[in-house]
Write an enzyme that holds these catalytic residues in place. Structure first.
Site, PDB file in Angstrom:
ATOM      1  N   TYR A  46      -1.923  -0.070  10.460  1.00 42.86           N
ATOM      2  CA  TYR A  46      -2.362  -0.693   8.619  1.00 42.86           C
ATOM      3  C   TYR A  46      -1.261  -0.532   7.992  1.00 42.86           C
ATOM      4  O   TYR A  46      -0.257  -1.468   7.343  1.00 42.86           O
ATOM      5  CB  TYR A  46      -3.206  -0.158   8.302  1.00 42.86           C
ATOM      6  CG  TYR A  46      -3.500  -0.446   6.231  1.00 42.86           C
ATOM      7  CD1 TYR A  46      -3.782  -1.753   6.346  1.00 42.86           C
ATOM      8  CD2 TYR A  46      -3.590   0.627   6.052  1.00 42.86           C
ATOM      9  CE1 TYR A  46      -3.807  -1.975   5.104  1.00 42.86           C
ATOM     10  CE2 TYR A  46      -3.386  -0.110   4.368  1.00 42.86           C
ATOM     11  CZ  TYR A  46      -3.260  -1.283   4.533  1.00 42.86           C
ATOM     12  OH  TYR A  46      -3.640  -2.008   2.615  1.00 42.86           O
ATOM     13  N   SER A  71       0.738  -1.002  -0.185  1.00 39.20           N
ATOM     14  CA  SER A  71      -0.062   0.030   0.148  1.00 39.20           C
ATOM     15  C   SER A  71       0.580   0.920  -0.121  1.00 39.20           C
ATOM     16  O   SER A  71       1.965   1.176   0.742  1.00 39.20           O
ATOM     17  CB  SER A  71      -1.014   0.244   1.141  1.00 39.20           C
ATOM     18  OG  SER A  71      -1.664   1.098   1.534  1.00 39.20           O
ATOM     19  N   LYS A 118       2.132  -3.371   6.700  1.00 38.77           N
ATOM     20  CA  LYS A 118       2.530  -3.513   5.046  1.00 38.77           C
ATOM     21  C   LYS A 118       3.785  -3.439   4.849  1.00 38.77           C
ATOM     22  O   LYS A 118       4.649  -4.238   4.363  1.00 38.77           O
ATOM     23  CB  LYS A 118       1.677  -2.993   4.245  1.00 38.77           C
ATOM     24  CG  LYS A 118      -0.159  -2.802   4.146  1.00 38.77           C
ATOM     25  CD  LYS A 118      -0.166  -4.420   3.278  1.00 38.77           C
ATOM     26  CE  LYS A 118      -1.687  -4.276   3.546  1.00 38.77           C
ATOM     27  NZ  LYS A 118      -1.842  -5.454   2.443  1.00 38.77           N
TER      28      LYS A 118
END
Ligand code: UDP
Length: 337
Positions: A150, A126, A154
């Site tokens: 988040y 991402s 990643k």
């Protein structure tokens, strides 16, 4: 003909990818999903259309009890991993959910597939790994400085893949998505999140009258119109890039990290104007404060994707909005909203 494991295949991007692969090849897949956010209707639609080319394996990501026996029986030529929780806000108040699923379970999946000598792994990363970038457009060399959990999950998996590549024979492609929107042309799988937090689906739902108004988060950003700027990409373009990335790593056996964006930014206001034009609805927009954790501008450099994959985003913002609008109208007509 090859057989692939698609983790998170019942979610938005995973299901769009399976449909894309089914329509453009004769390959088969095992759709791995625990249906925690993925939808059983999507599995049914895909199975209904493509029959035995899709095997559904209901399981948590990286569950050794389920995956070892399965992979002993079934030869798999590569893994596409879409199975992650992806809400930035939620990751801030429930970090365990994110580190456990997106990191611990992904590590387990990696360990299992390498034990079965499956080496080629395409990972959904991402733009969130960049945090607040120093330069725009963002190139892949920019430092990873995620500002939310988040994005950290990643970035962690990227670090693990780098450590395993070479040593453990892992050959990975890490695809850093920017803002994905729209759905497959036939609207077989679509986009459904619960709760929905993304701008385009919320805007088209508001245009359809399912919401009273749209909250515009932040009008004081250092951007031309004061609203945040993002790089939007159509999900079908994104799916095409996954296949190009897989073919590249399979052929060259070298790892690849690449941005998937269009190199063109749109402000929230520009997106909303497009939605109002496409839908013909002048829905209410209420200006609110910034949403915590939102960077002002995220625009991809897409040079590397062009050079390495011969890929560029083709569909316009208008096409993404039209696709999202047609999907929501269809759901509404089918009485699903
Ligand atoms: N946004 C907004 N109202 C909404 C949803 C999103 O103003 O109801 C803004 C959000 O603050 C961000 C941009 O739209 O600046 C894109 O948000 P989205 O959640 O779609 O994607 P993100 O960039 O967070 O992954």
């Amino acid at each position: 003909m090859s057989h692939f494991l698609v983790a998170g295949g019942a979610g938005y991007i995973g299901s769009n990818f399976i449909k894309y692969l089914m329509d453009t090849s004769d390959h088969e897949v095992t759709l791995l999903d625990n249906l925690s956010t993925g939808r059983s209707e999507v599995v049914e639609s895909l199975k209904g259309r493509y029959g035995s080319r899709i095997v559904f394996l209901k399981s948590d990501l990286g569950d050794p009890e389920k995956l070892h026996p399965y992979l002993h029986k079934r030869a798999v030529d590569g893994v596409f991993h879409f199975g992650a929780f992806s809400l930035v806000g939620e990751s801030q108040y429930d970090p365990m959910k994110y580190y456990y699923n997106n990191v611990a379970r992904t590590l387990s999946l990696l360990k299992i597939i390498l034990e079965h000598e499956i080496r080629h792994f395409v990972f959904s990363s991402s733009a969130a790994v960049y945090g607040i970038p120093e330069k725009t457009p963002i190139t892949e060399e920019a430092e990873r400085k995620p500002i939310n959990h988040y994005g950290k999950t990643k970035a962690m998996i990227e670090e693990v893949m780098e450590a395993l590549s070479g040593r453990e024979d892992l050959v990975y492609a890490s695809l850093r998505y920017f803002n994905v929107a729209g759905t497959d042309e036939e609207m077989l799988v679509g986009e459904c999140h619960d709760p929905e937090t993304h701008l385009i689906p919320i805007a088209v739902k508001t245009a359809l009258g399912l919401r009273d108004h749209l909250a515009l988060f932040g009008t004081d950003y250092p951007t031309p119109d004061g609203t945040a700027v993002r790089d939007y990409i159509h999900v079908t373009d994104l799916c095409r890039a996954h296949w190009a990335a897989f073919e590249k790593i399979r052929k060259e056996n070298e790892p690849l990290t690449v941005n998937l964006g269009s190199a063109r930014g749109y402000s929230v206001r520009e997106v909303l104007e497009t939605v109002q034009r496409v839908t013909g609805s002048r829905f209410r927009i209420l200006e609110e404060g910034r949403r915590p954790g939102d960077p002002p501008v995220l625009i991809a450099s897409s040079e590397k994707a062009g050079k390495e994959l011969g890929w560029k985003a083709e569909r316009s913002l208008e096409e993404m909005v039209t696709s999202a609008w047609d999907w929501e109208k269809k759901r509404s007509e089918d009485g699903l909203l």
